[in-house]
Scaffold this motif. Structure first.
Motif, PDB file in Angstrom:
ATOM      1  N   LYS A  98     -18.801  54.768  17.292  1.00 23.42           N
ATOM      2  CA  LYS A  98     -17.866  53.841  17.564  1.00 23.42           C
ATOM      3  C   LYS A  98     -16.569  54.321  17.044  1.00 23.42           C
ATOM      4  CE  LYS A  98     -17.159  49.016  17.685  1.00 23.42           C
ATOM      5  NZ  LYS A  98     -15.703  49.182  17.439  1.00 23.42           N
ATOM      6  N   GLU A  99     -16.472  54.692  16.144  1.00 22.23           N
ATOM      7  CA  GLU A  99     -15.094  55.397  15.608  1.00 22.23           C
ATOM      8  C   GLU A  99     -14.622  56.269  16.468  1.00 22.23           C
ATOM      9  OE1 GLU A  99     -15.969  56.686  11.750  1.00 22.23           O
ATOM     10  OE2 GLU A  99     -16.302  54.575  10.833  1.00 22.23           O
ATOM     11  N   MET A 100     -15.347  57.368  16.726  1.00 18.47           N
ATOM     12  CA  MET A 100     -14.909  58.360  17.732  1.00 18.47           C
ATOM     13  C   MET A 100     -14.541  57.659  19.050  1.00 18.47           C
ATOM     14  SD  MET A 100     -17.335  61.324  16.950  1.00 18.47           S
ATOM     15  CE  MET A 100     -16.594  62.806  17.987  1.00 18.47           C
ATOM     16  N   ILE A 101     -15.214  56.599  19.729  1.00 23.00           N
ATOM     17  CA  ILE A 101     -14.900  56.205  21.032  1.00 23.00           C
ATOM     18  C   ILE A 101     -13.714  55.439  20.807  1.00 23.00           C
ATOM     19  CG2 ILE A 101     -15.479  54.348  22.479  1.00 23.00           C
ATOM     20  CD1 ILE A 101     -18.437  55.128  21.903  1.00 23.00           C
ATOM     21  N   ASP A 102     -13.471  54.594  19.695  1.00 24.69           N
ATOM     22  CA  ASP A 102     -12.032  54.098  19.463  1.00 24.69           C
ATOM     23  C   ASP A 102     -10.818  54.805  19.326  1.00 24.69           C
ATOM     24  OD1 ASP A 102     -13.542  51.687  19.656  1.00 24.69           O
ATOM     25  OD2 ASP A 102     -13.842  51.467  17.306  1.00 24.69           O
TER      26      ASP A 102
END
Length: 213
Positions: A98-102
């Motif tokens: 999720k951090e990378m997607i954001d």
């Protein structure tokens, strides 16, 4: 020795109504199986009779053997694709993924929209891909049976945009199929697992003794 048709990681009706049991019966049970059967016929009696699936794909590519490449690559692509799916609502992007997607896309919805656009606009048959490149998430697509296994790509997620993936449930409506799958039945746990760089291995297989041996 022979390659095998891997079992689906869920019941055939588990992805309904977004992907029907009838679609899986045809897509997995007939189309995917046909690639397995054809590849086995081509490999029997050759120096690839003991090769792993990825080894066979790469050898076929190096030898310019288009028939063998197309069939072995499609075994791998489909084996990976089935693992990218899960019953609706059963997994969510979280943690490092999720951090990378954001960070790389500005949020999950932006990622899904970009991957949908890439997949829907891919001309003719092929695959939309989310890959990892130098610790960054990237989106691309590959034609026909082409596969990350011969391009040094680190695959995270794919969506099949061959017509046989959606003709039963969605007729010719590729955009509706892609949007529905991406927004409802993605196995985000599997996508996150592939951040370890071992996604290629998760759809690889060793050949087993054939039933007729």
């Amino acid at each position: 020795m022979a390659f095998t048709l891997p079992d689906l990681p869920y019941a055939k009706d588990a992805l309904a109504p977004h992907m029907s049991a009838e679609t899986l019966e045809f897509h997995h049970g007939k189309h995917h199986k046909a690639y397995v059967d054809k590849a086995n016929g081509m490999i029997e009696g050759t120096n690839l009779a003991d090769a792993s699936l990825i080894e066979a794909i790469r050898a076929a590519k190096d030898q310019g053997n288009k028939g063998l490449f197309n069939n072995t690559a499609q075994i791998w692509n489909h084996s990976f694709f089935w693992q990218c799916l899960a019953p609706a609502g059963s997994t969510r992007a979280s943690g490092k993924l999720k951090e990378m997607i954001d960070s790389d896309f500005g949020g999950e919805q932006a990622l899904l929209e970009k991957l949908a656009t890439e997949s829907v606009n891919h001309f003719a048959s092929g695959w939309g891909w989310l890959i990892l490149n130098n610790d960054k998430l990237e989106i691309t697509s590959l034609h026909d049976a082409d596969t990350p296994a011969v391009h040094g790509m680190t695959p995270l997620l794919t969506i099949d945009v061959w017509e046989h993936a959606y003709y039963i449930d969605y007729r010719n409506e590729r955009p509706r199929f892609v949007k529905t799958v991406l927004e409802n039945i993605i196995n985000w746990d599997f996508v996150a697992q592939n951040l370890d760089g071992k996604g290629l291995d998760r759809a690889d297989q060793q050949q087993t003794a054939s039933a007729t041996a």
